[in-house]
Scaffold this active site. Sequence first.
Site, PDB file in Angstrom:
ATOM      1  N   ARG A  28       0.855  -1.186   0.000  1.00 37.97           N
ATOM      2  CA  ARG A  28       0.000   0.000   0.000  1.00 37.97           C
ATOM      3  C   ARG A  28       0.888   1.231   0.000  1.00 37.97           C
ATOM      4  O   ARG A  28       1.938   1.264   0.675  1.00 37.97           O
ATOM      5  CB  ARG A  28      -0.906   0.026   1.239  1.00 37.97           C
ATOM      6  CG  ARG A  28      -2.066  -0.971   1.185  1.00 37.97           C
ATOM      7  CD  ARG A  28      -3.082  -0.629   0.092  1.00 37.97           C
ATOM      8  NE  ARG A  28      -4.226  -1.533   0.056  1.00 37.97           N
ATOM      9  CZ  ARG A  28      -4.367  -2.575  -0.751  1.00 37.97           C
ATOM     10  NH1 ARG A  28      -3.406  -2.856  -1.621  1.00 37.97           N
ATOM     11  NH2 ARG A  28      -5.460  -3.317  -0.728  1.00 37.97           N
ATOM     12  N   HIS A  33      -0.890  -0.320 -10.036  1.00 35.29           N
ATOM     13  CA  HIS A  33      -1.533  -1.258  -9.098  1.00 35.29           C
ATOM     14  C   HIS A  33      -1.995  -2.539  -9.811  1.00 35.29           C
ATOM     15  O   HIS A  33      -3.179  -2.884  -9.804  1.00 35.29           O
ATOM     16  CB  HIS A  33      -2.720  -0.578  -8.395  1.00 35.29           C
ATOM     17  CG  HIS A  33      -3.066  -1.227  -7.083  1.00 35.29           C
ATOM     18  ND1 HIS A  33      -3.437  -0.518  -5.965  1.00 35.29           N
ATOM     19  CD2 HIS A  33      -3.087  -2.536  -6.713  1.00 35.29           C
ATOM     20  CE1 HIS A  33      -3.683  -1.354  -4.973  1.00 35.29           C
ATOM     21  NE2 HIS A  33      -3.471  -2.590  -5.401  1.00 35.29           N
TER      22      HIS A  33
END
Length: 307
Positions: A222, A270
């Site tokens: 993250r 991502h």
Amino acid sequence: MQILLQPPRDEGDAWRAALARALPEATIAMWPDAPSKTDYALVWKPPAELFARVRPAKAIFNLGAGVEVLLAMPALPAGVPVVRLEDAGMATQMGEYVTLAVLRAYRELDAYAAQQREGLWQPRSRIAKSAFGVGILGFGVLGRAVAGAVAPFGFPLRSWSRTRKRSPGVESFAGPAELRPFLAGSRVLVCLLPSTPQTRALLDRTALDALPRGAHVVNVARGDIVVDEDLLAALDRSHLAGATLDVFRAEPLPSGHPFWHHPRITLTPHVSAMTLVEDAALQVAGKIRRLERGEPVTGIVDRARGY
Ligand SMILES: NC(=O)c1ccc[n+]([C@@H]2O[C@H](COP(=O)([O-])OP(=O)(O)OC[C@H]3O[C@@H](n4cnc5c(N)ncnc54)[C@H](OP(=O)(O)O)[C@@H]3O)[C@@H](O)[C@H]2O)c1
């Protein structure tokens, strides 16, 4: 059995079809259509009003591995188990992505690309493998899979987690007191921690300075675990040789962000490990069947711990 399904927006049809195949006995409602009562809610970054309108009786399934967005919702019903995805096809993808980043750093492909741009024919001396430790921050489902994928290449492997691990060929470090010695031997640092109050901004100047000079950071967990300005500063003063980033504090990464054009940063949008709808639906369906039979399931989130 009633299920409320609120998948990522562009995957609605795929999820509905996969779930209907995996659980033909279930009645599936698609958000924003929602009965006030349901047995299970399958959600991904739900809007705040979802849990104001529907209170799942038996469990909430998070359609991804990271639960920080769900746990931050004030309306998340208490007393209902939250279950996350475990692997569901992501572990293999993560192994591929990180292996690629580790080998690219070890074989100095970015330095050779720079030499090529200058028309420079100049072999570089080979880095000793024994000095090229690969450190994995977070040794859960995905961290262990990454260790398994990188292991055949013979780099010294080390892991850091909250609790001590026993994994053949991987030196285990645990808890805040062992973070510094763990970092000191990590020539490539792979971040696979969940985003929690304890891990947010963990990779700040102090932590990055504890890495050996010439280290490479790979963040596939993250974005908020890394302090962007501290990472940029460590790259700019050549303490770090490079960074491979798949996750960011704001996604999509804003167009003016300095990461976009930094010569030492490789970034991807991502995609290191994407949710595979078919695999994920089968996993969720299997767990729902177990819960219906009164059997335990794995992947229940500890809300106090944050993962
Ligand atoms: N980029 C992507 O596409 C993508 C895809 C999937 C997942 N992810 C991210 O990857 C993360 C990891 O997934 P996972 O399935 O491997 O999770 P997991 O199985 O829950 O593993 C988490 C690991 O982190 C360790 N940990 C947690 N808090 C810690 C702390 N304060 N100090 C030290 N260690 C700590 C845990 O230690 P213990 O073992 O001791 O509990 C565990 O080893 C997810 O949370 C998600 O954010 C990213």
